[in-house]
Design an enzyme around this catalytic site. Structure first.
Site, short mmCIF file in Angstrom:
data_model
loop_
_atom_site.label_atom_id
_atom_site.label_comp_id
_atom_site.label_asym_id
_atom_site.label_seq_id
_atom_site.Cartn_x
_atom_site.Cartn_y
_atom_site.Cartn_z
N CYS A 171 -38.27 -70.05 -51.48
CA CYS A 171 -39.29 -69.49 -50.77
C CYS A 171 -39.38 -68.32 -52.08
CB CYS A 171 -39.34 -68.77 -49.85
SG CYS A 171 -40.04 -70.05 -48.95
N LYS A 212 -48.51 -65.00 -46.69
CA LYS A 212 -47.67 -65.92 -46.51
C LYS A 212 -47.04 -65.59 -47.71
CE LYS A 212 -44.51 -68.65 -46.83
NZ LYS A 212 -43.85 -69.52 -46.87
N VAL A 230 -41.33 -70.47 -41.44
CA VAL A 230 -39.52 -71.26 -41.27
C VAL A 230 -38.37 -71.24 -42.07
CG1 VAL A 230 -40.91 -72.69 -39.40
CG2 VAL A 230 -40.17 -73.56 -41.35
N ARG A 267 -40.05 -59.32 -48.89
CA ARG A 267 -38.69 -59.76 -49.47
C ARG A 267 -37.74 -58.96 -50.96
NH1 ARG A 267 -37.53 -65.36 -46.32
NH2 ARG A 267 -35.44 -64.40 -46.64
N GLY A 271 -32.45 -67.09 -54.42
CA GLY A 271 -32.40 -68.41 -54.12
C GLY A 271 -33.12 -69.29 -53.12
N ASP A 300 -46.40 -89.95 -46.96
CA ASP A 300 -45.07 -89.41 -48.14
C ASP A 300 -45.28 -91.24 -49.35
OD1 ASP A 300 -42.77 -87.62 -48.38
OD2 ASP A 300 -42.45 -88.83 -49.49
N ARG A 318 -21.06 -61.60 -52.32
CA ARG A 318 -21.42 -61.93 -51.41
C ARG A 318 -21.13 -60.71 -49.93
NH1 ARG A 318 -26.92 -64.08 -52.38
NH2 ARG A 318 -26.72 -65.39 -53.37
#
Length: 444
Positions: free
Chosen positions: A273, A219, A157, A226, A270, A30, A409
């Site tokens: 992804c 992917k 994930v 979604r 949000g 990193d 929500r």
């Protein structure tokens, strides 16, 4: 195996820990010296990932995991290299490859014959073959597919539950050729665990999709689906408010039929992804009108929530409003593309004074993000932006001056807000709608 994981972020570090737990010798690379120092001390550099602290300490203590800032040196010792460097896109969806290009050149400089290179960062279709393969060949002098293997294998994930998701879902792999694909499948079978309790028609394990392009599209397709699905739910909710119908009750009823899988509406989409990868897909396929329309629909929801507030409250000029939740989703300390920012912007455009409160963020952390923290100031309106579990028991007693609550929500308990005008997106009572008597949401 000796494995190098490039980038020790919220996906890369759990992957490195997972590989080490299988008995492999892992080096994480990193560019952030602070992250490297934390990892080498066995300390998680970021909170919120279930099981990471314990597993990291165990791997470092056992000597199976270490970290370095020298990517090339780590790659030179590795038989397999997994790249999880983030790829950012601008508002138009144009990828910024600079960080990944730099990482790829560092990998190429240390790449050894016979090694496997796997990219897990979500990419536009064609990137592995058309961009990474030439860069790796140029920097290493090795020929992809002949001298080393190259695959794309998307991460599938969610942060906060990485280890559970690694076991739960099939691992997708696509190579630039059959030899690469074979090596990629063999690698992931050796480093992952899979839950045997799975749908026999769709067993988990490692799936070879036949090409890097197919894996890249998989992917983008699953995340874009979604976004489109949520946009459809939001469109239903906005119409339901005008028609006086509870959209949640309708959606729950529809989803009892096996061919309907409608998501639930909300104030914002949000995270790293769903708001990002549809733009990346559009970069490949700019004529995809359905995808573009869905993105516009979801981007408009924070302003719509503020419109609902204005309808119930009146003129917002000078109003003191608290936005509840800076995180992009409940129980996660992460604000990537969070709806808090456009919600606050929409309130300010109407002349309101917007505060922000979040049980996972200290006031100074909110201030560092350009948000005005709520530290007990009297407010007359509130907007729920994140579905934190704590908001299920939030009541009017906690915000005694509030006259109107917009729950973006559907997480608050209406019984705890007696005497306050409570507005819920899609419940049939907003935007001039009048819910039919006797109808209420029924959620499993």
């Amino acid at each position: 195996m000796r494995i190098c994981v490039v980038a020790l972020g919220k996906i890369g570090l759990p992957l490195a820990v997972q590989f080490a737990a299988k008995g492999h010798r892992v080096t994480g690379a990193d560019t952030d010296a602070r992250v490297v120092e934390h990892v080498n001390q066995g300390l998680e550099p970021f909170p919120g990932e279930e099981g990471l602290a314990e597993r990291l300490a165990e791997a470092v203590g056992a000597g199976t995991l270490r970290a370095t800032t020298d990517t090339t040196e780590a790659v030179a010792e590795a038989e397999a290299v997994v790249v999880v460097v983030p790829l950012f896109v601008d508002d138009r969806g144009t990828p910024d490859f600079r960080a990944m290009d730099a990482a790829t050149r560092a990998v190429a400089a240390g790449l050894r014959p016979g090694a496997l290179v796997s990219y897990e960062t979500t990419l536009p279709v064609g990137t592995t073959r058309e961009r990474w393969a030439p860069l790796l060949r140029e920097g290493s002098g090795l020929l992809p597919e002949r001298d080393f293997s190259l695959v794309f294998s998307p991460e599938r994930v969610l942060t906060g539950r990485v280890f559970a998701d690694l076991r739960r879902y099939p691992k997708l792999v696509g190579g630039i050729g059959p030899a690469s694909a074979k090596d990629g499948v063999r690698f992931y079978e050796a480093v992952l665990d899979f839950d045997p309790r799975t749908d026999l028609a769709r067993p988990n394990g490692v799936w070879d999709l036949g090409s890097a392009e197919a894996a890249e599209l998989a992917k983008l397709a699953e995340t874009t689906y979604r976004d489109v699905n949520i946009a459809l739910a939001n469109q239903f909710a906005r119409f339901a408010d005008r028609a006086g119908v509870d959209a949640e009750a309708v959606i729950d009823a529809c989803n009892t039929q096996p061919y309907s899988h409608i998501h639930h509406p909300g104030i914002a989409v949000g995270g790293h992804c769903i708001p990002v990868y549809p733009r990346m897909y559009l970069w490949n396929d700019p004529g995809a009108e359905v995808v573009a329309a869905a993105r516009r629909t979801n981007e408009a929801m924070p302003a719509h929530a503020v419109d609902l507030l204005a309808d119930a409250y009146g003129d917002l000029e000078g109003a003191e409003v608290v936005v509840l939740g800076a995180a992009y989703r409940g129980a996660v300390k992460e604000t990537a593309f969070s709806g808090v920012f456009p919600t606050v912007a929409a309130l300010r455009e109407r002349g309101a004074r917007a505060y922000v409160s979040d049980p996972m963020f200290a006031p100074h952390e909110l201030a560092d993000m350009g948000l005005r923290p709520h530290t007990g100031q009297p407010v007359t309106a509130a907007v729920v932006q994140a579905d934190h579990p704590a908001y299920r028991t939030l009541s009017a007693d906690h915000l005694p001056s509030v006259r109107v609550l917009v729950d973006g929500r559907r997480v608050t308990d209406p019984a705890l807000w007696a005497g306050v005008r409570r507005v819920v997106i899609g419940d049939g009572a907003g935007r001039g709608g009048r819910r039919s008597p006797g109808r209420s949401a029924v959620r499993a």
